[in-house]
Design a protein around this motif. Structure first.
Motif, mmCIF file in Angstrom:
data_model
loop_
_atom_site.group_PDB
_atom_site.id
_atom_site.type_symbol
_atom_site.label_atom_id
_atom_site.label_comp_id
_atom_site.label_asym_id
_atom_site.label_seq_id
_atom_site.Cartn_x
_atom_site.Cartn_y
_atom_site.Cartn_z
ATOM 1 N N ARG A 162 -14.694 38.386 -112.013
ATOM 2 C CA ARG A 162 -15.093 38.654 -110.637
ATOM 3 C C ARG A 162 -15.449 40.138 -110.489
ATOM 4 N N THR A 163 -16.529 40.513 -111.155
ATOM 5 C CA THR A 163 -16.942 41.918 -111.210
ATOM 6 C C THR A 163 -18.416 42.085 -110.844
ATOM 7 N N HIS A 164 -18.921 41.209 -110.006
ATOM 8 C CA HIS A 164 -20.354 41.219 -109.693
ATOM 9 C C HIS A 164 -20.599 41.628 -108.238
ATOM 10 N N TYR A 165 -21.856 41.634 -107.846
ATOM 11 C CA TYR A 165 -22.216 41.962 -106.465
ATOM 12 C C TYR A 165 -21.615 40.935 -105.501
ATOM 13 N N THR A 166 -21.419 41.386 -104.283
ATOM 14 C CA THR A 166 -20.843 40.526 -103.254
ATOM 15 C C THR A 166 -21.778 40.482 -102.048
ATOM 16 N N PRO A 167 -21.568 39.531 -101.137
ATOM 17 C CA PRO A 167 -22.336 39.560 -99.888
ATOM 18 C C PRO A 167 -22.131 40.893 -99.168
ATOM 19 N N LEU A 168 -23.178 41.400 -98.546
ATOM 20 C CA LEU A 168 -23.129 42.734 -97.961
ATOM 21 C C LEU A 168 -22.036 42.872 -96.907
ATOM 22 N N HIS A 169 -21.765 41.813 -96.173
ATOM 23 C CA HIS A 169 -20.759 41.905 -95.125
ATOM 24 C C HIS A 169 -19.354 41.589 -95.629
#
Length: 384
Positions: free
Chosen positions: A66-73
């Protein structure tokens, strides 16, 4: 060769002198690192580790990739968990890397050049810098004699340029808190003058007076922003995870800010935050209640010493000591405590004029450390 200039904004940040607020605290840290026997009562950084379940969730997130981009909010699970905690809707939550950054982002999006932001003095030491970073001007309004927010004085300070009231409850450094009646009056002012009310509530879980009065429930509808984080409430200062609760149009703008500045908060950190917010109160109560006991301890020890006075704070992680009966100059008093008593405290004047003549004592050390520190302070006062 002529060097390129820094911006006006950079010069504004330098002018507010944030670093000087922490000079004695930083000196104490340097001396401890060099092996000197200094007892630090300076920073609000809990000495205990996070709950084991939080640490386990952090490791599990890393192990799961779990080291990736996330939703902006923010991750939906975390926004939902925050919404349950704050009593708001999930789409009114913006996940940010700490309340400090959330405050900067919010103020950048609601004020700008030529605007004024009202602070209650004393204030948290970084607030003038946050305001300066937006290009607005900080208007420092003196608190009452007991250091609580003076709504009458705030009303008198409002001008056509005022855009925002930026407050803290429970407050750092004073430990005072806004009441329901304060919020009623602040709400009327915000509606009358078309203002935003931004309240930093990172100490909301540390109330010693039995009250739980939150901005989102009691502030003016459509113009209230609550800032919070897990740094204090769950001893997760290094995780850098916090949030803003705000009206939808500001949440949308904060998404644009995240795209420009951050691109989200790490996935595994958000996973740990979900776990933190799912812990039952019974698991966290001993940690939080210990601050009340240490506040009572510090107030009793201070008031037993000639020349020092303190009152029980409404909440937070600090006690303000009035040192004027020993030394009117709080900077000098703090410096002498560090040099002669080997105790580090923060001068109150670093938090504005309202803190002058006081020093701030952190409640994060263990009770034994606090007692030893006050033994040293007592010996210092006795021989002075």
């Amino acid at each position: 060769m002529t060097e390129p200039l820094l911006s006006t904004r950079a010069r504004s940040l330098a002018a507010v002198g944030q670093a000087s607020s922490w000079a004695i605290a930083d000196e104490g840290l340097r001396r401890v690192a060099a092996g000197e026997d200094i007892l630090l009562l300076t920073l609000g950084d809990p000495v205990c580790p996070p709950h084991p379940a939080i640490v386990a969730a952090t490791k599990a997130g890393l192990d799961a990739g779990r080291t990736h981009y996330t939703p902006l909010h923010g991750e939906p699970a975390l926004r939902a968990a925050i919404a349950r905690s704050e009593g708001c809707a999930a789409d009114e939550v913006m996940v940010m890397p700490g309340a400090q950054h959330a405050g900067l982002a919010v103020l950048t999006l609601i004020v700008g050049e030529g605007d004024e932001v009202i602070l209650s003095d004393p204030f948290y030491a970084t607030y003038p810098g946050v305001v300066a970073a937006t290009g607005a001007s900080a208007v420092r309004v003196a608190a009452r004699a007991d250091l609580s927010t003076d709504v009458d004085a705030i009303e008198a300070a409002i001008t056509p340029r005022t855009r925002c009231l930026f407050l803290n409850s429970p407050a750092n450094p004073s430990g005072t808190a806004l009441s329901v009646q304060d919020y009623q009056r602040l709400s009327r002012l915000c509606e009358q003058h078309n203002l935003w009310l931004v309240v930093d509530e990172v100490y909301a879980h540390f109330r010693f007076d039995g009250q739980d009065v939150r901005a989102w429930q009691h502030g003016p509808a459509g113009r209230t922003v609550s800032l919070n984080s897990l740094s204090k409430s769950h001893a997760m200062t290094g995780y850098r995870v916090g949030w803003a609760v705000a009206p939808g149009r500001l949440i949308a703008a904060l998404g644009d800010w995240s795209a420009a500045a951050l691109f989200g908060v790490s996935q595994f950190i958000q996973d740990a935050a979900v776990t933190a917010l799912s812990l039952p109160e019974s698991e966290l109560a001993p940690y939080r209640q210990a601050f009340r006991a240490r506040a009572q301890q510090v107030v009793a020890r201070a008031n037993a010493l000639q020349g020092l006075t303190a009152t029980m704070p409404a909440g937070g992680m600090f006690v303000m000591l009035d040192c004027r009966g020993v030394e009117p100059d709080d900077q000098r008093f703090a410096r002498r405590l560090l040099d002669e008593a080997k105790v580090g405290v923060v001068p109150g004047s670093g938090f504005g004029e309202g803190g002058r003549g006081h020093v701030r004592i952190s409640l994060t050390p263990e009770a034994e450390t606090l007692d030893l520190a006050f033994d040293r302070i007592a010996a210092f006062i006795a021989r002075d």
